[in-house]
Design an enzyme around this catalytic site. Structure first.
Site, PDB file in Angstrom:
ATOM      1  N   GLY A  17      10.960   1.761   0.888  1.00 43.10           N
ATOM      2  CA  GLY A  17      11.836   0.952   0.030  1.00 43.10           C
ATOM      3  C   GLY A  17      12.724   0.024   0.841  1.00 43.10           C
ATOM      4  O   GLY A  17      13.351  -0.884   0.281  1.00 43.10           O
TER       5      GLY A  17
ATOM      6  N   HIS B 208      28.100  -2.161 -12.486  1.00 47.18           N
ATOM      7  CA  HIS B 208      29.177  -2.761 -11.691  1.00 47.18           C
ATOM      8  C   HIS B 208      28.734  -3.981 -10.894  1.00 47.18           C
ATOM      9  O   HIS B 208      29.511  -4.918 -10.710  1.00 47.18           O
ATOM     10  CB  HIS B 208      29.737  -1.736 -10.694  1.00 47.18           C
ATOM     11  CG  HIS B 208      30.543  -0.651 -11.326  1.00 47.18           C
ATOM     12  ND1 HIS B 208      31.527   0.039 -10.657  1.00 47.18           N
ATOM     13  CD2 HIS B 208      30.514  -0.122 -12.578  1.00 47.18           C
ATOM     14  CE1 HIS B 208      32.072   0.941 -11.457  1.00 47.18           C
ATOM     15  NE2 HIS B 208      31.457   0.875 -12.631  1.00 47.18           N
TER      16      HIS B 208
ATOM     17  N   HIS C 102       0.821  -1.220   0.000  1.00 48.02           N
ATOM     18  CA  HIS C 102       0.000   0.000   0.000  1.00 48.02           C
ATOM     19  C   HIS C 102       0.855   1.271   0.000  1.00 48.02           C
ATOM     20  O   HIS C 102       0.448   2.294  -0.535  1.00 48.02           O
ATOM     21  CB  HIS C 102      -0.958   0.002   1.205  1.00 48.02           C
ATOM     22  CG  HIS C 102      -0.265  -0.136   2.524  1.00 48.02           C
ATOM     23  ND1 HIS C 102       0.177  -1.360   2.999  1.00 48.02           N
ATOM     24  CD2 HIS C 102       0.081   0.769   3.464  1.00 48.02           C
ATOM     25  CE1 HIS C 102       0.760  -1.186   4.174  1.00 48.02           C
ATOM     26  NE2 HIS C 102       0.719   0.106   4.483  1.00 48.02           N
TER      27      HIS C 102
ATOM     28  N   CYS D  80       7.817  -0.057  -1.559  1.00 45.31           N
ATOM     29  CA  CYS D  80       7.013  -0.006  -0.327  1.00 45.31           C
ATOM     30  C   CYS D  80       7.081   1.448   0.151  1.00 45.31           C
ATOM     31  O   CYS D  80       7.472   2.336  -0.613  1.00 45.31           O
ATOM     32  CB  CYS D  80       7.501  -1.018   0.709  1.00 45.31           C
ATOM     33  SG  CYS D  80       9.172  -0.757   1.303  1.00 45.31           S
ATOM     34  N   GLY D  81       6.704   1.706   1.388  1.00 43.36           N
ATOM     35  CA  GLY D  81       6.682   3.093   1.840  1.00 43.36           C
ATOM     36  C   GLY D  81       8.048   3.739   1.787  1.00 43.36           C
ATOM     37  O   GLY D  81       8.232   4.826   1.238  1.00 43.36           O
TER      38      GLY D  81
ATOM     39  N   GLY E 122      11.927  -2.155   3.493  1.00 43.09           N
ATOM     40  CA  GLY E 122      11.377  -3.507   3.659  1.00 43.09           C
ATOM     41  C   GLY E 122      11.456  -4.291   2.360  1.00 43.09           C
ATOM     42  O   GLY E 122      11.796  -5.480   2.369  1.00 43.09           O
TER      43      GLY E 122
ATOM     44  N   ARG F 164      36.999  -7.177 -13.157  1.00 40.66           N
ATOM     45  CA  ARG F 164      36.928  -6.815 -11.726  1.00 40.66           C
ATOM     46  C   ARG F 164      35.510  -6.965 -11.203  1.00 40.66           C
ATOM     47  O   ARG F 164      35.294  -7.356 -10.050  1.00 40.66           O
ATOM     48  CB  ARG F 164      37.470  -5.402 -11.491  1.00 40.66           C
ATOM     49  CG  ARG F 164      36.650  -4.314 -12.156  1.00 40.66           C
ATOM     50  CD  ARG F 164      37.364  -2.978 -12.256  1.00 40.66           C
ATOM     51  NE  ARG F 164      36.641  -2.127 -13.188  1.00 40.66           N
ATOM     52  CZ  ARG F 164      36.125  -0.937 -12.883  1.00 40.66           C
ATOM     53  NH1 ARG F 164      36.294  -0.432 -11.683  1.00 40.66           N
ATOM     54  NH2 ARG F 164      35.471  -0.256 -13.778  1.00 40.66           N
TER      55      ARG F 164
HETATM   56  C1  RB5 Z   1       3.843   0.077   5.377  1.00 38.70           C
HETATM   57  O1  RB5 Z   1       3.063   0.959   6.118  1.00 38.70           O
HETATM   58  C2  RB5 Z   1       5.338   0.371   5.488  1.00 38.70           C
HETATM   59  O2  RB5 Z   1       5.794   0.017   6.740  1.00 38.70           O
HETATM   60  C3  RB5 Z   1       6.068  -0.351   4.377  1.00 38.70           C
HETATM   61  O3  RB5 Z   1       5.537   0.027   3.153  1.00 38.70           O
HETATM   62  C4  RB5 Z   1       7.551  -0.071   4.215  1.00 38.70           C
HETATM   63  O4  RB5 Z   1       7.842   1.275   4.348  1.00 38.70           O
HETATM   64  C5  RB5 Z   1       8.488  -0.924   4.923  1.00 38.70           C
HETATM   65  O5  RB5 Z   1       9.705  -0.842   4.709  1.00 38.70           O
END
Ligand code: RB5
Length: 154
Positions: A69, A99, A9, A66-67, A71, A134
């Site tokens: 990035g 790279h 979301h 995600c909110g 997670g 490399r």
């Molecule tokens: C969701 O509310 C939020 O916790 C998730 O999207 C994210 O930011 C987690 O890393």
């Protein structure tokens, strides 16, 4: 070149915009969801299937949102063969591929605006891994770490 996308979301709106830009630019996409906005959904449910598709080659690159990035990047890197990073600027979007053979880019839907996101996506999908000695040497070391630390699945 099929690009896979996934978002919870926190990234849903940005994912929808990115899907549209990519399709308008002629890319084939595969959307791993969320397919509707649900404030209670959980990013691993969408990011893990995308990461598996990147690892298997079903899609060439993945974009997970995600909110923050954060997670998304953590989940993606749990899958063997995935090299994911949270990206906030164009240098790393390009150089990460050239790279490090970055194959998943993670974005924070609550952090970056749509125009910066578009530039990051363009830089990520246009970049190609260099294959230089490399870089191969470093990737081989990374792959050995995966071999040592990931449990075999087949
Ligand atoms: C969701 O509310 C939020 O916790 C998730 O999207 C994210 O930011 C987690 O890393």
């Amino acid at each position: 070149m099929v690009i896979g996308l996934a978002a919870d979301h926190g990234g849903y709106k940005l994912k929808e915009e990115i899907c549209e830009w990519l399709e308008d630019s002629g890319f084939a996409i595969k959307d791993f969801g969320a397919l509707i906005y649900d404030a209670k959904d959980d990013y691993p449910d969408f990011v893990a299937p995308l990461a598996r598709a990147v690892a298997s080659g079903e899609v060439v690159r993945g974009i997970a949102i995600c909110g923050s990035g954060v997670g998304a990047a953590i989940v993606a890197n749990k899958v063997q063969g995935v090299r994911a990073a949270l990206i906030t600027e164009t240098y790393s979007a390009r150089q990460g591929v050239e790279h490090d053979d970055l194959n998943m880019m993670c974005l924070g839907g609550r952090v970056i605006g749509p125009e910066l996101a578009r530039e990051l996506v363009n830089a990520f999908v246009a970049a190609q891994y260099s294959g230089e000695e490399r870089h191969e040497r470093r990737l081989d070391k990374l792959k050995q770490l995966e071999k040592d630390n990931f449990k075999e699945t087949d």
